[in-house]
Motif scaffolding. Structure first.
Motif, mmCIF file in Angstrom:
data_model
loop_
_atom_site.group_PDB
_atom_site.id
_atom_site.type_symbol
_atom_site.label_atom_id
_atom_site.label_comp_id
_atom_site.label_asym_id
_atom_site.label_seq_id
_atom_site.Cartn_x
_atom_site.Cartn_y
_atom_site.Cartn_z
ATOM 1 N N GLU A 116 0.867 -1.170 0.009
ATOM 2 C CA GLU A 116 0.033 -0.271 -0.039
ATOM 3 C C GLU A 116 0.851 1.312 -0.068
ATOM 4 O O GLU A 116 1.786 1.300 0.876
ATOM 5 C CB GLU A 116 -0.813 -0.119 1.098
ATOM 6 N N LEU A 117 0.480 2.223 -0.834
ATOM 7 C CA LEU A 117 1.373 3.354 -1.032
ATOM 8 C C LEU A 117 0.607 4.680 -1.076
ATOM 9 O O LEU A 117 -0.705 4.656 -0.854
ATOM 10 C CB LEU A 117 1.913 3.239 -2.425
ATOM 11 N N PRO A 118 1.188 5.753 -0.820
ATOM 12 C CA PRO A 118 0.422 7.088 -0.874
ATOM 13 C C PRO A 118 -0.201 7.229 -2.166
ATOM 14 O O PRO A 118 -0.004 6.626 -3.090
ATOM 15 C CB PRO A 118 1.421 8.145 -0.813
ATOM 16 N N ASN A 119 -1.500 7.735 -2.215
ATOM 17 C CA ASN A 119 -2.512 8.042 -3.342
ATOM 18 C C ASN A 119 -1.389 8.734 -4.426
ATOM 19 O O ASN A 119 -1.744 8.359 -5.607
ATOM 20 C CB ASN A 119 -3.441 9.131 -3.065
ATOM 21 N N HIS A 120 -0.536 9.469 -4.203
ATOM 22 C CA HIS A 120 0.156 10.323 -5.221
ATOM 23 C C HIS A 120 1.256 9.126 -5.845
ATOM 24 O O HIS A 120 1.798 9.635 -6.924
ATOM 25 C CB HIS A 120 0.868 11.370 -4.672
ATOM 26 N N SER A 121 1.318 8.221 -5.529
ATOM 27 C CA SER A 121 2.504 7.224 -5.899
ATOM 28 C C SER A 121 2.160 6.939 -7.329
ATOM 29 O O SER A 121 3.003 6.596 -8.252
ATOM 30 C CB SER A 121 2.673 6.103 -4.913
#
Length: 269
Positions: A84-89
Motif C-alpha cells: 500500500e502506497l500514498p495516493n500520489h504514488s
C-alpha cells in the motif's frame, strides 16, 4: 486463507504490506477501493472482475491507482502480496493521468527494469513475514523511493480529507488551500484519479464501513447521522456505489478478504 500483516508496521514510503496465502479455492469476493495506490504481486491462479463484471487481466507485478470496487476469485496455493502506497504514488510511478486509468492494472515492468523485478519477484515470494518482505522490497527498490514518494499539489489536500474522515463539503478545499475550485478539479483528475467530491465520499464511506464492520455504534440511525448522511437511503446509495451491494447483502455475505481488510487501521497519515 492466511492473512499476514503487521499492526505496528512503519515505513518511510509504504503505508502497509499484506500477504495473503490461499490454502483452498475461494469464491468471488468483493473489495472496495480505499483511495490509496498499490504495487501488487500475483503468484498462481487468480481472477479479477471490475465493477461492471468485466474480466481484468492481472500482470504478475502491477501498480494500481484509485478505482471502483472489484471482485477477486482465488485458487488453492496462490498468493497476493499487496504493498500500500500514498495516493500520489500512482502518478509519480507512471506519469499517467490517473482518472483515465481508473480500474486499470498497470504492468510495473513498463516502469522498472526487468532484471530488478524478476529478482524481486522471486525473492519476495520466499519472504514469509512482513519484516522480510519489507527488507526484500528495500533491497531492490530503495533507489526509487525518493521520486515515487514525491509530494504533489494534491497530497496535502488528500491528507486533509483523510484527517477529516471525509466529513467536509468540497467548497472547504478551495477555502483552506491556495487553489481555486477548477484547479483542484484538474489536479484531482490528473494526480488522484477522481473528482474531489467522489474522493471525499469514498473516504467517508471507508470510515463508516469500518465502524459498521466492528459494530461500533448503538444504532444505524446514530451512525448515519455521525457521518453526515441525509438518511438511510443516502447511505444505501453509497453502499451500492462503493461495494456493489446492499447493506443487508453485505451483512449476510461471506467475505473474509474484505473483513480482514476492514480490521486494519485505515488512515495512516
Amino acid at each position: 486463507m492466511k492473512f499476514i500483516n503487521d499492526v505496528n508496521f512503519k515505513h518511510s514510503f509504504f503505508k502497509d504490506i499484506i500477504r495473503i496465502d490461499y490454502v483452498a479455492d475461494m469464491p468471488l469476493q468483493c473489495i472496495n477501493d480505499y483511495g490509496y495506490s498499490y504495487i501488487m504481486f500475483r503468484f498462481g491462479d487468480l481472477e479479477a472482475y471490475d465493477y461492471q463484471n468485466n474480466s481484468i487481466e492481472i500482470p504478475k507485478v502491477f501498480v494500481k491507482g484509485i478505482g471502483d470496487f472489484f471482485n477477486v476469485k482465488a485458487y488453492k496455493n496462490c498468493t497476493w502480496i499487496s504493498v500500500e502506497l500514498p495516493n500520489h504514488s500512482f502518478h509519480n510511478i507512471t506519469n499517467l493521468v490517473a482518472k483515465k486509468y481508473r480500474n486499470k492494472l498497470i504492468d510495473l515492468y513498463d516502469y522498472v527494469d526487468a532484471t530488478i523485478l524478476d529478482q524481486l519477484y522471486y525473492e519476495i515470494y520466499e519472504s514469509q513475514t512482513i519484516e522480510t518482505i519489507t527488507q526484500t522490497l528495500d533491497k531492490h527498490l530503495n533507489k526509487f523511493y525518493s521520486t515515487r514518494n514525491l509530494n504533489l499539489d494534491s497530497t496535502m489536500i488528500v491528507n486533509y480529507i483523510y484527517s477529516q474522515k471525509g466529513l467536509l463539503p468540497v467548497s472547504t478545499l478551495s477555502e483552506k488551500f491556495p487553489f481555486g475550485e477548477r484547479s483542484i478539479d484538474r489536479m484531482f483528475n490528473i494526480e488522484v484519479g477522481s473528482s474531489p467530491h467522489n474522493f471525499i465520499c469514498l473516504i467517508r464511506f471507508n470510515f463508516i464501513i469500518r465502524e459498521l464492520e466492528k459494530q461500533n455504534y448503538n444504532s444505524m440511525e446514530e451512525l448515519i447521522k455521525k457521518y453526515n448522511y441525509y438518511d438511510h437511503s443516502h447511505f444505501e446509495k453509497d453502499f451500492k456505489k462503493f461495494l456493489g451491494q446492499s447493506i443487508n447483502s453485505y451483512k449476510n455475505d461471506f467475505n473474509p478478504l474484505l473483513s480482514q481488510a476492514l480490521q486494519r487501521e485505515y488512515s495512516k497519515l
